[in-house]
Design an enzyme around this catalytic site. Structure first.
Site, PDB file in Angstrom:
ATOM      1  CG  ASP A  17      -1.801   1.173   1.332  1.00 18.63           C
ATOM      2  OD1 ASP A  17      -2.430   1.524   0.317  1.00 18.63           O
ATOM      3  OD2 ASP A  17      -1.873   1.776   2.417  1.00 18.63           O
ATOM      4  CG  LEU A  18       1.680   5.606  -2.057  1.00 19.05           C
ATOM      5  CD1 LEU A  18       3.183   5.343  -2.055  1.00 19.05           C
ATOM      6  CD2 LEU A  18       1.238   6.237  -3.372  1.00 19.05           C
TER       7      LEU A  18
END
Length: 251
Positions: A17-18
């Site tokens: 995920d960012l």
């Protein structure tokens, strides 16, 4: 930018995920949300409430805050108008993340970003902040949501990543919110949570995460442990990537 050479077929894959996992994107996301609520003439939530905007798809977040369905597109447009110009750069990489990504690559793990953020924003963010150089194929290893009105879930983003990367080894999703775990489960994948993001207490565990990494400096080791659970053995992470002390996050 050209990314590192592709790992051999059968290498394990970590989908990352960012927002809230690799970067602290809250300042820009909160500022963009405030602009949107003000543009619609709606009460602006406080800082604590706005933390819930980080991670989930944007239309879902506005709906969660009571924006009428017919006004959600208007809210999204106002949000993105500010985000394109300023909000996306009000961002920083968590301290220690680059070293952890480098350690995973050195251990033979393929890395890619799978985010609910629109891909047209996620790719330049990863490029500017030096994350793309650690990913499979550079910016081509960044998978995100479409910018148009087509509904997209984290499971959809993960599906796109899996289709493009065609992994033949074990895969783990790493993220900081429940939708990361739910999206991974839709594909039969384990999700490893991280504690430095934006989840509420117990959110990741309740969503089925196999564990929660408490500190950035333990990320690479935890990912390797999760992948080893499916394959038996993996190379050990370099000790230099796991300092005994130091800040957990950036500012």
């Amino acid at each position: 930018m050209t990314g590192p050479a592709a790992a051999p077929t059968g290498a394990p894959l970590a989908l990352l995920d960012l927002d809230g996992t690799l970067t602290d994107s809250y300042p820009g996301i909160a500022a963009s949300a405030r602009v949107a609520f003000a543009a619609l003439g709606l009460p602006v939530p406080d800082d604590r409430a706005l933390r819930r905007f980080v991670g989930p798809p944007l239309p879902s977040s506005f709906a969660l805050f009571g924006v009428p369905p017919e006004r959600v597109p208007e809210a999204v447009e106002a949000y993105r108008g500010y985000f394109r110009e300023q909000g996306m750069w009000q961002n920083s990489v968590y301290d220690g993340v680059p070293e952890q990504l480098a350690a995973l690559r050195d251990a033979g793990v393929r890395l890619a970003v799978a985010t609910s953020k629109p891909e047209v924003f996620a790719r330049p963010i990863c490029q500017r902040y030096g994350l793309a150089e650690h990913l499979e194929g550079g910016v081509d290893g960044v998978f995100g949501a479409p910018l148009d009105d087509v509904p997209s879930t984290k499971a959809d983003v993960i599906a796109a990543a899996l289709a493009a990367l065609t992994p033949t080894g074990p895969v783990v999703m790493v993220g900081d919110r429940s939708h990361d775990a739910v999206g991974a489960a839709a594909h039969g994948l384990p999700c490893l949570g991280v504690a430095w993001g934006y989840a509420e207490p117990g959110e990741l565990e309740d969503a089925g995460a196999i564990g929660v990494v408490p500190r950035v400096d333990g990320l690479a080791a935890a990912v390797l442990d999760a992948l080893a659970g499916a394959t038996g053995t993996l190379p050990e992470v370099s000790a230099s990537a796991s300092p005994a002390a130091g800040p957990t996050t950036g500012t």
